[in-house]
Design an enzyme around this catalytic site. Structure first.
Site, short mmCIF file in Angstrom:
data_model
loop_
_atom_site.label_atom_id
_atom_site.label_comp_id
_atom_site.label_asym_id
_atom_site.label_seq_id
_atom_site.Cartn_x
_atom_site.Cartn_y
_atom_site.Cartn_z
N ASP A 1 16.32 -10.92 -28.35
CA ASP A 1 15.46 -12.11 -28.53
C ASP A 1 14.96 -12.75 -27.63
OD1 ASP A 1 16.98 -11.11 -30.91
OD2 ASP A 1 16.53 -12.61 -31.95
N GLU B 1 16.37 -1.95 -37.76
CA GLU B 1 17.87 -1.70 -38.11
C GLU B 1 17.97 -1.22 -39.53
OE1 GLU B 1 18.93 -5.71 -37.27
OE2 GLU B 1 19.20 -5.32 -35.19
N LYS C 1 11.88 -2.27 -40.96
CA LYS C 1 12.57 -3.66 -41.10
C LYS C 1 11.46 -4.56 -40.22
CE LYS C 1 16.47 -6.84 -40.01
NZ LYS C 1 17.86 -6.68 -39.54
N GLN C 2 10.95 -3.84 -39.26
CA GLN C 2 9.98 -4.73 -38.28
C GLN C 2 9.51 -3.80 -37.49
OE1 GLN C 2 14.10 -5.96 -36.49
NE2 GLN C 2 12.85 -6.60 -34.97
#
Lengths: 763, 763
Positions: free
Chosen positions: A344, A484, A589-590
């Site tokens: 992040d 994930e 998820k993303q």
């Protein structure tokens, strides 16, 4: 009547209009005040039954079960309580006649105003502001007035330093007390002092405070377990306003040897300066800061305020003066992820600092450099070579991802694999090093620190890959990519591509060092014992990394077998149910492939990006706060504008709207950076092309103008974008200093003193 | 000057003469006041940095990690703090000029006296007493005086109900908060009220209190997180004594449906009665109680006071009115063993209650009966039949022994096998049922409850044994006996013998029921579905249980292979090191074979007992507090008097001298009972022979007389023993009521109204 006059214009304010005790923890996160050195959650100074106060000093970790170590909750210095004419003022009792708390992002202040009527009909007005000083990182201040509106009587004001605080354990009911009392002292005219020490890491935290009133008063001091309180009593008269000031200072043994001496000395100095001066210097520091970092959106107040919220908390979270700490996933705003540091920071937050405060960016990267030995140890433990940065990192740089999460009460557990498998973090750190260097030209950093990170991470990948005889290529098995939802996958394209990039980039830097910095190269080669044979091996691997791509469909498969997964309907499945059923499906998820196409944009053609964007957008759940921002940026890049604005607003308001439902446990720091990137890399379309800044803007219709500054190789470039033009200006007036910018496939040389207005149509 | 006049004679007092903060937790255990319903650790009312306050309501458990469930620490109502002329009285600051706390065991009071000089030279005298009412189980009282000796000024007295309390977790740093606030209320003239609810078990605890002063004062109420405090302020004059009273009441939702109503009603009633009446009734209840239970030792004040300490805490720990709770291993005195119940209750404590308060004994056994279904479930889970009482028991009666104990910080763990292997508890419960019945003749209990326990435990053993073809006998493999140093052992003789006894006793009771109580027998047989075939099986097993005995040496081997274990030197090994090295040696933790010879004394001849006593004494480390008392009793029985007195004193002073180093976490409740048994079963040599009481006294030389009472089949027998005589008297004067007693192989019939003096020489 007093505090409101302090406040800035509306698009700088975040307001809590009514008091809802059940929202206390949510606002505690939104209203956290921090300066990179310390963070104090926005708890009520009066205390509450529902709040979860937190005071976190960056880098002050202490071991804890399951999570290895965590940012330890330090003594709470917010504490100011009032007993008015023998009636304790408790918001949750009595009647609240007026209530407002406001975060003034321009000035870095949190204000509170309330009028409260107690059981006896006594009405009291209370107004105050608080600040965590941006210049003096060891100082905080609370100041306000109290008015007994309709009664006379004795007033008691209590100001505490409260070490009776805990971290929340694996489950909410398990509290961890990290700090043990080592000393408290009534310093009489000087105030009060409390010193505690973290249990296992042995870090001392000293806090001192002094309470002052505008009228003469009787003073006493109360001691409770792990708590010391200064108590001032006076006779209050109806209708009169009584001013109070609470000066607070703090040091830890990470900063200085004699904690007590420095804490008390700082307190004396600041009390002598007085609150007016402290406030003025704090506000002016913030205003100065905003001059560099503000992103102005003309014509959209919601977007403006929301984006500023993200920038505000980014600024609050970094400490450019401490290069042994980094920004945790929840910053200094709460205990989620236990103060651990993830990708992040490097991929989502770091760009903001690279382009607005390169010193802070450098500090964040130095945190990784200081932990390089630990990264080598991590690699060794897992059977690899080079440096393996841990998926979750804290003070030592060793892996701190919990192996298993569970409820020790019910015995239910979930095995966590990210610490063992989410290896892309290694390339992400290398990517950040390159990004910082390319945007700043900080040669000294590159030679002394950056190159070593790039090479040692490359070395990790060379040991991580394995040769697949059937594929005739190097593969990377059993990883978790950014998505994930899918664990133990082989050849996650994000991971493979970033690994290849990491090795290739290392080879590129080796060449450059060999040619331009022979001394540095010789030293580094010797230090990390790198042979020509090993370098040749890297070349072989980089050239033969398995990167399957379907020329016909132009699709990248997220990982081997992804395309064969089930396509199920998940409408109506809630977020907790989701994780359980998506494993064997295409739902992700993303951003994963799309993330890759963003980070390594130059490696893929426009059509490929577009096709993959369309394909994966359909299957992305955005269950991570790291996702909408990337889709907004790439939506603009591939010309799919439909959801861009919505994804942007969503990413700026993840916490403001509590979109993930867990803002209470800390801010989504990656998303703060993601939101900024949408503005700059999305709407302004900023990229680095061939070592040069380039812009390719697209603004939402109602936006009139987008204005911001970026730092580039020591220069500050002012950028103003409208629907028609891009206006560029250097901050310097020295005409010998220039920045070259690429707009519309053309290079524009901006000189100091000139304003360059480029028509977007001319593209 | 005020409190001291309340106190009893010296041999009733336990005193803390100086204030040593590091001993706070030790004294908190010694000075716990309880009434079987609630226990409050003897923490300072002023609070301290080093104490560990605890308020435990019997039966109020709440789930917790690792230990399954634990007695939940409830809001602390002791809290009384004083701010004298703006100076908070803190023992740990300033100068203590005088200090004494005294536990008056005769009256059930804890008193505190101190004179304290603050930084400004102000000297304050404080004296108070506290009580947890023996008659009114929902009531506590604190009362005292405060004297400003050399100054005038405002006095603030604060009386709190503090729910900000925790249980200590697996390690000290893990705190568990069991109670959540549900309500607090300022009841003004009526006082204050706090109600909290245990998190998972959902039990509400209501506490109310009222603070009263002897002078007019201003009243206010302070609220803090989970805490409510009543504050009284007045102007104090030099040299004057100010009296305060704090009335406290409490109810839980285990007792009543409307907790708040009852708590407040009780408070009003008790405040109306006033402290004088409450004190008088409490003291008279205690004096009455002591008439039945005191054991007088003439000529040995240390032994007298120490023994009374044990009896005092036994009385405090049982609640005859609640037959769904039992006495935890650390009673209501601390969090050690988490409030779980072991064989400690049935084998060590129960005899005291059988002979002094049979109603309480019956309640303790009913606790087991109420958990009989859970015991059946335990057996089923482990693959057995009948009822398997758990090694550790709490509220549900299911097994609550932790499987593993460890430090979640370091990851070090120790596997705990007692829950799976220490099966002798099953026979111990059966033994207690028989013991109670034989001593009381409580036929109704036997028929309705006791017989079912005896049969279901026998049934457990029948399923637990297995037939060994080579030994031609039933064996019991893989157990832990009382000596916990040796795990996974086969044929522990204590276990095997007690199992055989259990089955045989069941068969005996079956015969008796068949003959005398046909109805009850038919009902029971049907209820537990017991066939004649099963009974015949039991007979076969009882007659063929493997009980190896060497006729030549007369030795019982503790378990198979014990005699072949190593004989190593452990002098110089500390207690923590011991457990690690003794596994393969002859060293044992506590009486095991010797315990068997005590409990089933009739089954072994004198010479066998003597030989085994000698043999095992040499290898016993007494690492358990359950050991010295048994060796003292058996030393007297086999005529080995050398260490008897010392073992007796040791067992009476395990907590007073902190002999195990862990008194701080609760009292050693088994040892309390063990100490009493040494007096009665050791020195007085009391046994049951053929259903009749018998005495065979031996007194230490310096003792002049040993006096006590025992209840027997509804009669109360007064016993006075000197070196020359045993004097017996019934409490009744009704000559038709008699008790037969065996002394010197002769039966003496004691009639109401007669005093029978028997010369010991005549034996």
């Amino acid at each position: 009547m007093y505090i409101d006059t302090l406040l800035s214009e509306a698009d700088w304010l975040i307001t809590e209009e009514d008091y809802h005790p059940e929202k206390n923890q949510f606002y505690e996160t939104l209203f956290t005040l921090a300066n990179g050195y310390v963070g104090a959650r926005g708890s009520l100074e009066q205390g509450s039954q529902t709040g979860s106060p937190g005071t976190y000093f960056a880098g002050v970790y202490d071991p804890t079960p399951v999570f290895f170590t965590e940012l330890a909750n330090a003594p709470n210095w917010l504490n100011v309580k009032i007993v008015a004419n023998n009636e304790s003022i408790e918001l949750e009792k009595g009647r609240i006649l007026e209530y407002k708390r406001t975060l003034d992002m321009k000035k870095g202040l949190l204000t509170q105003i309330f009028r409260w009527e107690g059981a006896k009909g006594q009405i009291t007005r209370f107004e105050d502001y608080r600040l965590v000083h941006l210049n003096y990182k060891h100082v905080a201040l609370l100041k306000g007035v109290i008015v007994p509106e309709n009664y006379d009587g004795p007033f008691v004001v209590k100001s505490g330093l409260n070490g009776y605080v805990f971290n929340t354990g694996v489950i909410e009911q398990l509290l961890i007390k990290h700090f043990k009392l080592t000393e408290y002292e009534d310093r009489e005219a000087e105030g009060i002092y409390l010193e505690m020490k973290s249990r296992l890491s042995g870090i001392s935290v000293g806090e001192a405070s002094k309470l002052k009133l505008s009228v003469p008063s009787e003073r006493s001091v109360e001691i409770d377990v792990d708590k010391i309180t200064e108590v001032l009593t006076f006779e209050a008269k109806k209708g009169q306003a009584y001013e109070f000031e609470k000066y607070v200072t703090f040091y830890t043994s990470r900063d200085v040897e004699d904690v007590k001496f420095h804490t008390l000395k700082e307190l004396n100095t600041r009390v002598d300066q007085g609150s007016e001066v402290l406030l003025r210097e704090h506000v002016s520091a913030w205003e100065q800061k905003w001059l560099d970092v503000d992103v102005k959106i003309h014509g959209d107040e919601v977007a403006q305020r929301s984006l500023r919220f993200n920038i505000f908390h980014l600024i609050q979270s970094a400490n450019e003066d401490d290069d042994r700490v980094s920004i945790p996933a929840k910053a200094l705003h709460g205990e989620g992820y236990r103060g651990h540091i993830f990708w992040d920071t490097e991929i989502f937050m770091l760009p903001f600092f690279i382009y607005t405060n390169p010193r802070a960016a450098r500090s964040l990267l130095m945190y990784r450099y200081h932990n390089l030995d630990a990264a080598r140890e991590n690699a060794r433990i897992q059977g690899y070579k080079g440096a393996q940065f841990p998926w979750e990192s804290a003070d030592t740089g060793l892996e701190t991802t919990p192996k298993e999460l569970g409820n020790p009460l019910t015995g239910e557990t979930v095995r966590i694999w990210t610490g063992e498998e989410e290896h892309h973090i290694v390339a992400d750190v290398a990517y950040a090093v390159d990004h910082y260097y390319v945007a700043t030209g900080d040669e000294q950093f590159l030679l002394k620190y950056g190159a070593e990170i790039l090479l040692e991470t490359a070395r990790f990948w060379a040991s991580r890959v394995q040769y697949d005889d059937r594929k005739k290529a190097y593969v990377i098995k059993k990883v978790i990519g950014p998505d994930e939802f899918h664990e133990h996958v082989d050849n996650n394209i994000y991971t493979n591509y970033m690994a290849k990039w990491n090795i290739s980039k290392a080879l590129e830097y080796i060449d450059r060092l060999k040619q331009k910095h022979t001394d540095s190269w010789d030293k580094l080669k010797k230090k990390i014992v790198l042979s020509s044979r090993e370098i040749r091996e890297w070349e072989t691997i980089a050239n033969n990394l398995y990167l399957p791509y379907d020329e016909k469909t132009k699709l990248y498969e997220e990982f081997e077998g992804y395309f064969k997964l089930k396509e199920i309907d998940i409408s109506g499945v809630d977020s907790t149910g989701l994780e359980k059923i998506v494993k064997d499906t295409k739902w992700i998820k993303q951003a994963d492939v799309v993330m890759l196409h963003y980070l390594l944009g130059d490696y893929f053609d426009q059509e490929t990006k577009k096709v993959n964007f369309h394909y994966y957008k359909r299957w992305t759940t955005h269950s991570s706060s790291l996702s909408p921002s990337i889709y907004a940026i790439m939506g603009i890049e591939v010309g799919n504008y439909r959801d861009v604005y919505q994804d942007f607003i969503r990413s700026t308001r993840i916490d403001l709207d509590d979109e993930q439902g867990n803002t209470s446990i800390g801010i989504h720091a990656a998303s703060l950076g993601g939101a900024w990137q949408v503005a700059i890399n999305g709407f302004a379309g900023m990229r680095i092309k061939n070592g040069m800044l380039s812009f390719k803007p697209w603004l939402p219709e109602k936006w009139e103008k987008l204005e911001f500054k970026v730092k580039w190789w020591g220069e500050t470039l002012n950028v103003a974008i409208t629907h028609e033009t891009v206006e560029l200006k250097l901050e310097t007036t020295d005409p010998t200093r220039t920045v070259e910018v690429n707009i519309g496939q053309k290079v524009w040389r901006i000189k100091g003193g000139e304003t360059c207005v480029i028509s977007v149509c001319s593209q």
